[in-house]
Write a protein that holds these residues in place. Structure first.
Motif, mmCIF file in Angstrom:
data_model
loop_
_atom_site.group_PDB
_atom_site.id
_atom_site.type_symbol
_atom_site.label_atom_id
_atom_site.label_comp_id
_atom_site.label_asym_id
_atom_site.label_seq_id
_atom_site.Cartn_x
_atom_site.Cartn_y
_atom_site.Cartn_z
ATOM 1 N N PRO A 93 0.837 -1.211 0.000
ATOM 2 C CA PRO A 93 0.000 0.000 0.000
ATOM 3 C C PRO A 93 0.866 1.253 0.000
ATOM 4 N N GLY A 94 0.475 2.235 -0.796
ATOM 5 C CA GLY A 94 1.253 3.463 -0.902
ATOM 6 C C GLY A 94 2.239 3.446 -2.053
ATOM 7 N N TYR A 95 2.321 2.309 -2.756
ATOM 8 C CA TYR A 95 3.222 2.180 -3.905
ATOM 9 C C TYR A 95 2.428 1.667 -5.109
ATOM 10 N N LYS A 96 2.999 1.826 -6.294
ATOM 11 C CA LYS A 96 2.368 1.360 -7.523
ATOM 12 C C LYS A 96 3.457 0.849 -8.464
ATOM 13 N N PRO A 97 3.092 0.006 -9.456
ATOM 14 C CA PRO A 97 4.104 -0.467 -10.414
ATOM 15 C C PRO A 97 4.737 0.700 -11.163
ATOM 16 N N SER A 98 6.036 0.636 -11.350
ATOM 17 C CA SER A 98 6.755 1.702 -12.045
ATOM 18 C C SER A 98 6.372 1.730 -13.522
ATOM 19 N N VAL A 99 6.284 2.932 -14.089
ATOM 20 C CA VAL A 99 5.967 3.056 -15.514
ATOM 21 C C VAL A 99 7.145 2.603 -16.372
ATOM 22 N N PHE A 100 8.341 2.551 -15.778
ATOM 23 C CA PHE A 100 9.528 2.139 -16.520
ATOM 24 C C PHE A 100 9.773 0.636 -16.409
ATOM 25 N N ASP A 101 9.369 0.040 -15.268
ATOM 26 C CA ASP A 101 9.539 -1.395 -15.058
ATOM 27 C C ASP A 101 8.363 -1.884 -14.224
ATOM 28 N N PRO A 102 7.371 -2.551 -14.847
ATOM 29 C CA PRO A 102 6.162 -2.984 -14.133
ATOM 30 C C PRO A 102 6.429 -3.899 -12.949
ATOM 31 N N ASP A 103 7.625 -4.501 -12.904
ATOM 32 C CA ASP A 103 7.949 -5.387 -11.788
ATOM 33 C C ASP A 103 8.544 -4.633 -10.607
ATOM 34 N N GLU A 104 8.845 -3.360 -10.800
ATOM 35 C CA GLU A 104 9.371 -2.533 -9.721
ATOM 36 C C GLU A 104 8.266 -1.623 -9.197
ATOM 37 N N CYS A 105 8.385 -1.219 -7.938
ATOM 38 C CA CYS A 105 7.365 -0.371 -7.317
ATOM 39 C C CYS A 105 7.909 1.035 -7.077
ATOM 40 N N GLU A 106 7.043 2.014 -7.228
ATOM 41 C CA GLU A 106 7.421 3.396 -6.961
ATOM 42 C C GLU A 106 6.363 4.042 -6.070
ATOM 43 N N ASP A 107 6.770 5.060 -5.338
ATOM 44 C CA ASP A 107 5.882 5.728 -4.385
ATOM 45 C C ASP A 107 4.703 6.405 -5.084
ATOM 46 N N ILE A 108 3.532 6.336 -4.458
ATOM 47 C CA ILE A 108 2.362 7.087 -4.927
ATOM 48 C C ILE A 108 2.352 8.434 -4.212
ATOM 49 N N ASP A 109 2.355 9.511 -4.972
ATOM 50 C CA ASP A 109 2.291 10.845 -4.371
ATOM 51 C C ASP A 109 0.817 11.201 -4.162
ATOM 52 N N GLU A 110 0.307 10.859 -2.973
ATOM 53 C CA GLU A 110 -1.108 11.106 -2.690
ATOM 54 C C GLU A 110 -1.449 12.595 -2.717
ATOM 55 N N CYS A 111 -0.461 13.440 -2.460
ATOM 56 C CA CYS A 111 -0.711 14.885 -2.398
ATOM 57 C C CYS A 111 -0.814 15.525 -3.781
ATOM 58 N N ALA A 112 -0.439 14.782 -4.825
ATOM 59 C CA ALA A 112 -0.447 15.351 -6.176
ATOM 60 C C ALA A 112 -1.849 15.387 -6.776
ATOM 61 N N ASP A 113 -2.763 14.589 -6.230
ATOM 62 C CA ASP A 113 -4.131 14.535 -6.751
ATOM 63 C C ASP A 113 -4.930 15.710 -6.194
ATOM 64 N N GLN A 114 -5.073 16.759 -6.983
ATOM 65 C CA GLN A 114 -5.781 17.954 -6.545
ATOM 66 C C GLN A 114 -7.294 17.829 -6.709
ATOM 67 N N VAL A 115 -7.733 16.838 -7.470
ATOM 68 C CA VAL A 115 -9.176 16.634 -7.661
ATOM 69 C C VAL A 115 -9.759 15.923 -6.443
ATOM 70 N N ASN A 116 -9.153 14.777 -6.088
ATOM 71 C CA ASN A 116 -9.585 14.033 -4.905
ATOM 72 C C ASN A 116 -8.601 14.310 -3.769
ATOM 73 N N ARG A 117 -8.683 15.496 -3.232
ATOM 74 C CA ARG A 117 -7.726 15.914 -2.207
ATOM 75 C C ARG A 117 -7.850 15.046 -0.964
ATOM 76 N N ARG A 118 -6.692 14.570 -0.470
ATOM 77 C CA ARG A 118 -6.683 13.717 0.709
ATOM 78 C C ARG A 118 -6.827 14.526 1.995
ATOM 79 N N CYS A 119 -6.226 15.711 2.027
ATOM 80 C CA CYS A 119 -6.202 16.513 3.251
ATOM 81 C C CYS A 119 -7.069 17.759 3.104
#
Length: 228
Positions: A93-119
C-alpha cells in the motif's frame, strides 16, 4: 651415455608438452570443464548454494535452470528470475508499479491529486504514505486525520461528543447531583438554572439555594423562630 641423456631429454619434453601445451576446450553455455578431466564438460548447477539466481525457487536442468514461485506469485515477464503477485501488482500500500519497469514499485504521491484531495488543509507526501497538517488555529481531527478542527476545543457548558470527538455536545448539569440545586434544576444548551418551589425564591447570595419569600414590610425581616 649420450643415448641415456637423449632418452631422458625426450621424456622431459613429452611431459612438458603434455602439461603446458594441452589443447584448450570450450564448453557450451550452462556447462564447464570437469575438475577431474578438463577435456570433459559437465553441467553447471546454477541452483547450488551461493549461485541461486532465483527469487523464490530454483530447479536445475542439464545446461540450464528454471525459476518457480511461491503460491500467489508468478514469474516476472521482465525478469524470469523474479516473482510478482499473480493477482496483479505486488506493491505494498502506498506504492504502484513503475511506468519504466512494471515489476518494480514506486511511491504514490497522494498529495499530487488535486481533484480528490486527501487533506482538508495541507498534505505532506512521504515514501509509501502521506500526512495531513492544518493551518494556524486548527489541529488535526482525532477521529479523521485528514480533517482539521478549531484548536480551542469546546466552550463552557459543552464537552466533546462521544460519537465524534471533534464535535461538541451540551453538558446536562442537572443529571449530576441535581446541578447542586436545592429544589429544581432546569437544563439548557450550554447552561442550567435553579428554581424553587412555591413560597420560596432563589437566594441572591447563592443561586443554587432557596429562601422563603418574605412578607415583611420595609425595615423588617423574617423571624428566626418563625420565618412566616
Amino acid at each position: 651415455m649420450l643415448i641415456s641423456f637423449l632418452f631422458v631429454l625426450g621424456i622431459l619434453l613429452t611431459v612438458t608438452q603434455a602439461h603446458f601445451f594441452q589443447p584448450s576446450y570450450s564448453c557450451n553455455k550452462g556447462y564447464e570443464p570437469s575438475r577431474y578431466n578438463p577435456r570433459q564438460c559437465v553441467d553447471i548447477d546454477e541452483c547450488a548454494s551461493g549461485r541461486n539466481p532465483c527469487q523464490h525457487f530454483c530447479v536445475n536442468s542439464q545446461g540450464s535452470f528454471e525459476c518457480s514461485c511461491k503460491s500467489g506469485f508468478v514469474v516476472s515477464r521482465q525478469d524470469n528470475t523474479k516473482c510478482v503477485a499473480s493477482g496483479g501488482s505486488s506493491c505494498r500500500p502506498g506504492y504502484k508499479p513503475s511506468v519504466f519497469d512494471p515489476d518494480e514499485c514506486e511511491d504514490i504521491d497522494e498529495c499530487a491529486d488535486q481533484v480528490n484531495r486527501r487533506c482538508e488543509h495541507v498534505c505532506v507526501n512521504s515514501r509509501g504514505s502521506f500526512e495531513c497538517s492544518c493551518n494556524p488555529g486548527y489541529v488535526v481531527s482525532k477521529s479523521n486525520p485528514t480533517r482539521c478542527v478549531a484548536g480551542q476545543g469546546c466552550r463552557a457548558g459543552f464537552r466533546p461528543s462521544i460519537f465524534d470527538p471533534d464535535e461538541c455536545e451540551d453538558i446536562d448539569e442537572c443529571a449530576t447531583a441535581n446541578g447542586n440545586c436545592q429544589d429544581t434544576c432546569t437544563n439548557s444548551r450550554g447552561s442550567y438554572e435553579c428554581s424553587c418551589k412555591p413560597g420560596r425564591t432563589v437566594s441572591s447570595s447563592d443561586p443554587s439555594r432557596c429562601v422563603v419569600v418574605s412578607s415583611c414590610k420595609s425595615g423588617f425581616r423574617p423571624s428566626v423562630a418563625d420565618p412566616r
